[in-house]
Scaffold this motif. Structure first.
Motif, mmCIF file in Angstrom:
data_model
loop_
_atom_site.group_PDB
_atom_site.id
_atom_site.type_symbol
_atom_site.label_atom_id
_atom_site.label_comp_id
_atom_site.label_asym_id
_atom_site.label_seq_id
_atom_site.Cartn_x
_atom_site.Cartn_y
_atom_site.Cartn_z
ATOM 1 N N LYS A 80 -25.633 -30.473 -10.918
ATOM 2 C CA LYS A 80 -24.313 -29.876 -11.141
ATOM 3 C C LYS A 80 -23.684 -30.502 -12.382
ATOM 4 C CE LYS A 80 -20.836 -27.385 -9.536
ATOM 5 N NZ LYS A 80 -20.841 -25.967 -9.570
ATOM 6 N N LEU A 81 -23.252 -29.659 -13.293
ATOM 7 C CA LEU A 81 -22.604 -30.112 -14.527
ATOM 8 C C LEU A 81 -21.142 -30.445 -14.230
ATOM 9 C CD1 LEU A 81 -22.637 -30.411 -17.647
ATOM 10 C CD2 LEU A 81 -22.088 -27.983 -17.764
ATOM 11 N N TYR A 82 -20.717 -31.646 -14.591
ATOM 12 C CA TYR A 82 -19.322 -32.008 -14.352
ATOM 13 C C TYR A 82 -18.568 -32.392 -15.630
ATOM 14 C CZ TYR A 82 -20.608 -37.000 -14.419
ATOM 15 O OH TYR A 82 -21.052 -38.244 -14.777
ATOM 16 N N GLU A 83 -19.273 -32.520 -16.769
ATOM 17 C CA GLU A 83 -18.577 -32.895 -17.995
ATOM 18 C C GLU A 83 -19.432 -32.549 -19.195
ATOM 19 O OE1 GLU A 83 -16.126 -36.589 -17.639
ATOM 20 O OE2 GLU A 83 -17.391 -37.227 -19.306
ATOM 21 N N ILE A 84 -18.784 -32.058 -20.261
ATOM 22 C CA ILE A 84 -19.461 -31.782 -21.526
ATOM 23 C C ILE A 84 -18.688 -32.496 -22.627
ATOM 24 C CG2 ILE A 84 -20.216 -30.034 -23.176
ATOM 25 C CD1 ILE A 84 -20.063 -27.965 -20.941
ATOM 26 N N MET B 164 -14.829 -31.775 -22.208
ATOM 27 C CA MET B 164 -14.482 -30.671 -21.323
ATOM 28 C C MET B 164 -14.852 -31.083 -19.903
ATOM 29 S SD MET B 164 -13.408 -28.566 -23.533
ATOM 30 C CE MET B 164 -13.505 -28.400 -25.301
ATOM 31 N N LYS B 165 -13.844 -31.085 -19.014
ATOM 32 C CA LYS B 165 -14.128 -31.473 -17.626
ATOM 33 C C LYS B 165 -13.113 -30.916 -16.637
ATOM 34 C CE LYS B 165 -11.906 -35.983 -17.984
ATOM 35 N NZ LYS B 165 -12.057 -37.408 -17.775
ATOM 36 N N GLU B 166 -12.421 -29.863 -17.040
ATOM 37 C CA GLU B 166 -11.401 -29.292 -16.169
ATOM 38 C C GLU B 166 -11.984 -28.806 -14.840
ATOM 39 O OE1 GLU B 166 -8.458 -25.470 -16.306
ATOM 40 O OE2 GLU B 166 -8.616 -26.656 -18.133
ATOM 41 N N ASN B 167 -13.064 -28.042 -14.905
ATOM 42 C CA ASN B 167 -13.761 -27.541 -13.715
ATOM 43 C C ASN B 167 -15.255 -27.728 -13.908
ATOM 44 O OD1 ASN B 167 -11.615 -26.238 -12.052
ATOM 45 N ND2 ASN B 167 -11.337 -25.027 -13.901
ATOM 46 N N ASP B 168 -15.951 -28.017 -12.827
ATOM 47 C CA ASP B 168 -17.400 -28.215 -12.948
ATOM 48 C C ASP B 168 -18.128 -26.884 -12.765
ATOM 49 O OD1 ASP B 168 -16.778 -28.038 -10.273
ATOM 50 O OD2 ASP B 168 -18.062 -29.680 -9.652
ATOM 51 N N HIS B 169 -18.188 -26.134 -13.840
ATOM 52 C CA HIS B 169 -18.813 -24.813 -13.819
ATOM 53 C C HIS B 169 -20.133 -24.854 -14.566
ATOM 54 C CE1 HIS B 169 -15.407 -22.827 -12.039
ATOM 55 N NE2 HIS B 169 -14.611 -23.339 -12.950
ATOM 56 N N GLY B 170 -21.188 -25.168 -13.865
ATOM 57 C CA GLY B 170 -22.486 -25.124 -14.502
ATOM 58 C C GLY B 170 -23.548 -25.828 -13.703
ATOM 59 N N ARG B 171 -24.795 -25.520 -14.070
ATOM 60 C CA ARG B 171 -25.912 -26.070 -13.333
ATOM 61 C C ARG B 171 -27.148 -26.082 -14.232
ATOM 62 N NH1 ARG B 171 -24.784 -23.574 -9.135
ATOM 63 N NH2 ARG B 171 -24.063 -25.356 -7.967
ATOM 64 N N PHE C 264 -24.230 -33.520 -21.967
ATOM 65 C CA PHE C 264 -24.004 -32.947 -20.641
ATOM 66 C C PHE C 264 -24.114 -34.058 -19.613
ATOM 67 C CE2 PHE C 264 -25.971 -29.683 -23.290
ATOM 68 C CZ PHE C 264 -25.093 -28.620 -23.120
ATOM 69 N N ARG C 265 -23.111 -34.183 -18.756
ATOM 70 C CA ARG C 265 -23.147 -35.172 -17.685
ATOM 71 C C ARG C 265 -23.281 -34.408 -16.379
ATOM 72 N NH1 ARG C 265 -18.972 -39.615 -18.270
ATOM 73 N NH2 ARG C 265 -20.644 -40.798 -17.313
ATOM 74 N N LEU C 266 -24.325 -34.760 -15.620
ATOM 75 C CA LEU C 266 -24.686 -34.012 -14.416
ATOM 76 C C LEU C 266 -24.877 -34.934 -13.219
ATOM 77 C CD1 LEU C 266 -27.021 -32.778 -16.887
ATOM 78 C CD2 LEU C 266 -26.221 -30.906 -15.497
ATOM 79 N N LYS C 267 -24.676 -34.370 -12.036
ATOM 80 C CA LYS C 267 -24.927 -35.089 -10.775
ATOM 81 C C LYS C 267 -25.922 -34.283 -9.950
ATOM 82 C CE LYS C 267 -20.283 -36.937 -10.446
ATOM 83 N NZ LYS C 267 -19.005 -36.902 -9.706
ATOM 84 N N ARG C 268 -26.833 -35.001 -9.316
ATOM 85 C CA ARG C 268 -27.806 -34.330 -8.442
ATOM 86 C C ARG C 268 -27.096 -33.651 -7.282
ATOM 87 N NH1 ARG C 268 -33.057 -34.481 -8.088
ATOM 88 N NH2 ARG C 268 -33.337 -36.420 -9.210
ATOM 89 N N GLU C 269 -27.551 -32.437 -6.965
ATOM 90 C CA GLU C 269 -26.972 -31.718 -5.820
ATOM 91 C C GLU C 269 -27.827 -31.955 -4.585
ATOM 92 O OE1 GLU C 269 -24.572 -28.033 -6.989
ATOM 93 O OE2 GLU C 269 -26.559 -27.727 -7.886
#
Length: 168
Positions: A34-38, A49-56, A163-168
């Motif tokens: 899950k993308l949480y920051e760009i 950019m980190k207002e909403n985590d819209h991406g994967r 891209f900063r992501l967290k494992r789902e």
């Protein structure tokens, strides 16, 4: 001569370790992220950019798929979901980035080759990401892109996208 023999033995020992570690990296990044920051990083400015985590980003053994909202903002719904106006369609299309295809990892660099892309003509194009993996956090820094015709985008060497992501 003894030093040379020891160096050769050391290399013979290390080469399989390097190969195994690349395979291990593939195993470690497999799955959904899950993308949480760009971060858009220019030489003198970084935009976060980190207002909403819209991406994967999704990785399998050999393939990847990515889709994200480059501004990380809530997308504006169509007034009439079944009959969008042309301007609404254009704005919706601009609010997404997506590619899918194959990838490989070498020396902590992920190289992707698109087989389907948002941008017509990018199929066969490549993107290059430096990778940093710590536990369930993945950081990818896209620093290069090459179109299928061998040309580079105008942002090449001017912009890096983290891209900063967290494992789902």
């Amino acid at each position: 001569m003894k030093i040379l023999n020891k160096s050769i033995l050391l290399l013979l020992f290390l080469i399989p370790c390097v190969l195994i570690s690349q395979e291990d990296l593939v195993d470690k990044i497999k799955g959904s992220w899950k993308l949480y920051e760009i971060h858009y990083e220019y030489k003198d400015t970084t935009y976060i950019m980190k207002e909403n985590d819209h991406g994967r980003f999704i990785f399998t053994d050999e393939n990847y798929a990515l889709m994200y909202n480059p501004r990380m903002q809530q997308r504006k719904p169509f007034k009439d979901l079944s009959k969008p106006e042309n301007e609404e369609i254009i704005n919706a299309f601009r609010s997404l980035v997506f590619n899918t295809g194959s990838y490989s990892i070498e020396d902590n660099i992920i190289s992707t080759t698109a087989d389907i892309a948002k941008v017509p003509g990018f199929e066969g194009g490549q993107q290059y990401y430096r990778m940093k993996l710590v536990d369930d956090a993945l950081e990818l820094v896209m620093y290069d892109e090459t179109y299928s015709n061998g040309k580079k985008p105008e942002w090449y060497k001017k912009l890096k996208i983290k891209f900063r992501l967290k494992r789902e």
